[in-house]
Design a protein around this motif. Structure first.
Motif, mmCIF file in Angstrom:
data_model
loop_
_atom_site.group_PDB
_atom_site.id
_atom_site.type_symbol
_atom_site.label_atom_id
_atom_site.label_comp_id
_atom_site.label_asym_id
_atom_site.label_seq_id
_atom_site.Cartn_x
_atom_site.Cartn_y
_atom_site.Cartn_z
ATOM 1 N N PHE A 1 0.841 -1.199 0.000
ATOM 2 C CA PHE A 1 0.000 0.000 0.000
ATOM 3 C C PHE A 1 0.879 1.252 0.000
ATOM 4 C CE2 PHE A 1 -2.640 -3.295 2.052
ATOM 5 C CZ PHE A 1 -3.761 -3.222 1.239
ATOM 6 N N PRO A 2 0.319 2.379 -0.435
ATOM 7 C CA PRO A 2 -1.012 2.601 -1.020
ATOM 8 C C PRO A 2 -1.068 2.136 -2.476
ATOM 9 C CG PRO A 2 0.197 4.655 -1.016
ATOM 10 C CD PRO A 2 1.068 3.655 -0.309
ATOM 11 N N VAL A 3 -2.303 1.896 -2.962
ATOM 12 C CA VAL A 3 -2.498 1.410 -4.324
ATOM 13 C C VAL A 3 -3.586 2.234 -5.019
ATOM 14 C CG1 VAL A 3 -1.780 -0.953 -3.786
ATOM 15 C CG2 VAL A 3 -4.206 -0.302 -3.617
ATOM 16 N N VAL A 4 -3.722 1.960 -6.318
ATOM 17 C CA VAL A 4 -4.735 2.585 -7.164
ATOM 18 C C VAL A 4 -5.567 1.482 -7.793
ATOM 19 C CG1 VAL A 4 -5.136 3.996 -9.227
ATOM 20 C CG2 VAL A 4 -3.244 4.539 -7.686
ATOM 21 N N LEU A 5 -6.878 1.695 -7.884
ATOM 22 C CA LEU A 5 -7.765 0.788 -8.615
ATOM 23 C C LEU A 5 -8.298 1.517 -9.850
ATOM 24 C CD1 LEU A 5 -9.956 -0.803 -5.769
ATOM 25 C CD2 LEU A 5 -7.776 -1.613 -6.701
ATOM 26 N N GLY B 1 -16.205 7.534 -13.224
ATOM 27 C CA GLY B 1 -15.872 7.176 -11.844
ATOM 28 C C GLY B 1 -15.090 5.890 -11.747
ATOM 29 N N GLY B 2 -14.307 5.583 -12.781
ATOM 30 C CA GLY B 2 -13.613 4.301 -12.847
ATOM 31 C C GLY B 2 -12.208 4.318 -12.311
ATOM 32 N N GLU C 1 -17.483 0.588 -4.717
ATOM 33 C CA GLU C 1 -17.992 1.917 -5.096
ATOM 34 C C GLU C 1 -17.674 2.233 -6.556
ATOM 35 O OE1 GLU C 1 -16.136 4.515 -2.371
ATOM 36 O OE2 GLU C 1 -17.322 3.873 -0.615
ATOM 37 N N MET C 2 -16.474 1.871 -6.984
ATOM 38 C CA MET C 2 -16.060 2.169 -8.353
ATOM 39 C C MET C 2 -16.922 1.423 -9.368
ATOM 40 S SD MET C 2 -12.294 1.726 -10.076
ATOM 41 C CE MET C 2 -12.383 -0.071 -10.007
ATOM 42 N N SER D 1 -20.323 2.928 -9.617
ATOM 43 C CA SER D 1 -20.310 4.169 -10.390
ATOM 44 C C SER D 1 -20.241 3.882 -11.887
ATOM 45 C CB SER D 1 -19.118 5.030 -9.975
ATOM 46 O OG SER D 1 -19.030 6.184 -10.766
ATOM 47 N N VAL D 2 -19.409 2.925 -12.264
ATOM 48 C CA VAL D 2 -19.299 2.567 -13.681
ATOM 49 C C VAL D 2 -20.630 2.029 -14.197
ATOM 50 C CG1 VAL D 2 -18.185 0.998 -15.317
ATOM 51 C CG2 VAL D 2 -16.808 2.164 -13.565
ATOM 52 N N GLU D 3 -21.293 1.237 -13.380
ATOM 53 C CA GLU D 3 -22.597 0.686 -13.780
ATOM 54 C C GLU D 3 -23.607 1.807 -14.019
ATOM 55 O OE1 GLU D 3 -25.744 -1.794 -14.687
ATOM 56 O OE2 GLU D 3 -23.598 -2.262 -14.553
#
Length: 730
Positions: A547-551, A565-566, A583-584, A587-589
């Motif tokens: 960590f820290p990371v990004v999705l 929001g991806g 959450e991501m 948001s994409v959906e």
């Protein structure tokens, strides 16, 4: 270029008009009448199957019936008849044709088929050259040649005008009479089915009657020929170009920041710069430049001196000149002393030289002569406003006299209406460029200086062979994977072949992970990325990467991930990753319900606190080919409008030019105590990216955004590529 065939068009000794007619209002009648009335010295034969006499001259049913082979045949018959006529001319040995007839590709599918037939027949006779179809024609005043249906024959001059719009030609020819601008040649090019812009530039670059070329361009069929011809021509003769159609809509451009920023118009801008072509943004501006191009004076400096009898217009001219990025001349001490001795005490004591509202002819003349002698002055603008004691005509005559004693350009602005008309006429007759307002004058003067200073344009060899990317070059760049960053792979002699084979099988968006693998294979450092297909897998990968990371969402249907929001940044523990993952995707959906989700990318978070985000991209322009883009990066790249474009070849000089042209560059170099980035590493990455784009023609768009640049490293945080599949030629 077959100069002999083009000579038959622009310097013919005999002409035939197919479709010549006595019918009022017909194109054939207008062309035939224009040729006869212009005073052309050679024979002009009418060809008409239905009439034995046209314009009181014997007419012939066919070109084959003419008493001798004409140098030039002008065709004014319906489009369907043209292919047959071209064959008839070719068989007779005709080398030059102008096809005025319309109804070809501009007329839709049937017209495109007709034009294909026209070309097929023309190709049977390689030495036969053809202007058009769908054009106004050709005018050559010095040869008394008006092979067009223009009602106006311009005066003879030293400018050649090449236009892709016939209607624009007629308007400009009419305008030129009023403004006393002369032309060596005017060519309405039409559809350019055979003779294109590049070939005509080649021809008129060698024409001893042409001092400068004016171009109206809507599009180019052979950009490489245009560029090579323009580059060669501008070493000796200036080219001024106006490009029509600056803002075409393009849905494809929205697929990437690079596509949107490397617009067709922006690519033309850099291509013109490379080739030494001076660009103007309106027809008015083009012919403001024409006024100054007809003059005999040339300059290689940009230091302007202004002599005026009114302070306000002098300030306006100064502001306009400085806004264009050019310097005002700093008058020498000797000149200032001489002016002090000869002018009233209240003169401006500097540049602009304000000789005051009550200036006589003698005062103007004195100031002009003293300032022109100053070695720190490269060019002069004389401004006159009509005041009670002003004599516009006599002062104009003084300017004309001064212009004949110097090699420095002099332009004038006689501001006003009827009061100054006589003075303007004197200046125009003597070919001293005169303008209604000072801003027009300085703008045109700046164009002239820029065009002349481009006598040695940089870069852009259209026939360039790509340099070898040797094993020794790559081996020097090999570094191991460190801290989750892939720096490069070992050199692979089959790298280009492998990637081209893969890209040929792929059409459309290439995922981030595969794009980064490509970059790494070409020696560009990237942040290592893994793909998770579940929230638990995402947590596991995050713990492995530390960590820290990004999705980031992975989807072939989503180009700009932040728009839906991806993206989730700076996730510091497993809980953050779980929440961010769910959450991501939610948001994409919501924002892209029909997008196919291939997984979620997990990568180490790289802090940009001490770094600068840059965008590095490439695009394939449909006319000019590969374009490299460098600019301010991040999600606001398009809003910042800070970017530089270049065409091949890419080398250190080109990359330096790109970097220094950015408003961002002071930050990259170090600003107000903030350390600069590693510019050498950045340049190295830019060159590698450019070489990759050159080696892989199947890539139609690609970008690294952001490319994070710090004081000690450069790395690609995100990347996307788009492949045309097998559409690109080998």
């Amino acid at each position: 270029m077959n100069k002999k065939s083009l000579d038959r068009i622009f310097a013919p000794s005999s002409i035939a008009v197919v479709g010549a007619s006595d019918q009022p209002g017909s194109v054939g009648g207008a062309v035939f009448t224009n040729l006869c009335s212009a005073g052309f010295s050679g024979p002009v034969w009418p060809v008409n199957r239905q009439h034995a006499v046209v314009g009181q001259r014997p007419a012939f049913a066919m070109v084959a019936d003419l008493p001798e082979t004409p140098d030039l045949v002008v065709v004014c018959t319906p489009a369907a008849s043209v292919p047959t006529l071209i064959r008839e001319c070719g068989q007779r040995g005709v080398l030059g044709m102008i096809v005025i007839s319309a109804g070809f590709r501009e007329a839709g599918a049937i017209g495109r088929q007709r034009e294909a037939e026209l070309l097929a027949v023309r190709n049977e006779f390689p030495d036969l050259r053809l202007i058009g179809p769908n054009c106004l024609g050709v005018l050559r005043p010095s040869a008394q040649l008006n092979a067009s249906f223009s009602p106006v024959m311009p005066r003879s001059g030293r400018l050649t005008f090449l236009s892709q719009s016939g209607a624009l030609c007629t308007a400009i020819l009419d305008w030129s009479i009023e403004r006393e601008i002369g032309f060596a040649t005017c060519v309405s090019m039409g559809n350019m089915a055979n003779v294109g812009m590049g070939e005509l530039i080649d021809y008129f670059a060698e024409d001893d009657q042409t001092d400068a070329l004016l171009l109206y361009i809507e599009g180019l069929d052979d950009a490489a020929h245009f560029l090579s011809a323009a580059k060669a021509c501008t070493r000796r003769k200036p080219i001024i170009a106006y490009k029509g159609g600056r803002f075409p809509e393009s849905s494809a451009a929205a697929a990437s920041h690079t596509g949107a920023m490397a617009s067709a118009d922006a690519v033309y801008e850099v291509a013109f710069r490379h080739a030494g072509v001076e660009r103007v943004n309106s027809i008015e501006e083009m012919f403001d430049c024409a006024k100054i191009l007809v003059g005999p004076h040339r300059t290689w400096g940009q230091r302007l001196a202004i002599v005026t009898n009114a302070g306000g217009p002098g300030v306006m001219a100064s502001d306009a000149w400085l806004t264009l990025g050019a310097p005002l001349a700093k008058l020498s001490a000797e000149t200032l002393v001489a002016l002090d001795q000869r002018l009233p005490p209240t003169w401006s004591h500097g540049n602009p030289v304000d000789v005051l509202g009550d200036a006589t002819v003698e005062r103007f003349q004195t100031a002009i002569q003293l300032v022109l002698k100053d070695p720190q002055v490269d060019a002069m603008l004389v401004i006159l406003t009509p005041q009670t004691m002003t004599d516009p005509a006599s002062i104009a005559a003084a300017v004309v006299a001064a212009s004949r004693t110097t090699s420095k350009p002099i332009v004038a602005s006689w501001i006003g209406g009827a009061t100054v008309q006589a003075g303007r006429a004197i200046l125009r007759t003597a070919h001293v460029p005169v303008y209604d307002f000072p801003e027009e004058a300085v703008r045109s003067l700046k164009h002239l200086m820029s065009a002349q200073n481009r006598s040695h344009p940089q870069g852009l060899d259209p026939d360039r062979l790509q340099p070898p990317f040797t094993p020794s070059v790559v081996k020097a760049l090999v570094l191991p994977v460190q801290n989750g960053m892939i720096t490069t792979s070992a050199f692979d002699l089959n790298r280009q072949s492998r990637w081209r084979q893969e890209l040929a099988k792929t059409s459309g968006l290439i995922g981030e992970i595969r794009s980064k693998q490509m970059l790494a294979d070409y020696g560009i450092p990237v942040v290592m990325t893994e793909v998770a297909h579940s929230v638990d897998e995402a947590v596991s990968l995050a713990e492995t990467l530390k960590f820290p990371v990004v999705l980031k969402v992975v989807s072939p249907d989503i180009s700009h991930k932040t728009d839906v929001g991806g993206v989730r940044l700076n996730l510091v523990d497993a809980s953050d990753v779980r929440d961010g993952y769910l959450e991501m995707l939610a948001s994409v959906e919501r924002h892209a319900p029909h997008a196919k989700i291939a997984g979620v990318a997990v990568q180490k978070m790289v802090s940009a606190v001490r770094g600068i985000e840059v965008l590095l991209g490439m695009n394939r322009d449909p006319q000019f080919g590969l374009v490299l883009l460098l600019g301010a990066g991040g999600i606001t790249a398009e809003l910042q409008q800070d970017s530089a474009l270049e065409l091949p070849p890419f080398d250190d000089v080109v990359v330096d030019r790109m970097l220094h042209s950015l408003r961002l560059f002071p930050l990259l170099a170090g600003y107000r105590g903030r350390p600069g980035v590693d510019l050498d590493q950045l340049k190295n990455v830019i060159l590698k990216f450019g070489h990759m784009a050159e080696e892989l023609p199947e890539l139609i768009t690609g970008e690294i955004n952001p490319l994070l640049v710090t004081a000690d490293q450069v790395m690609a945080l995100d990347a996307r590529m788009i492949s045309a599949g097998s559409l690109q030629p080998n």
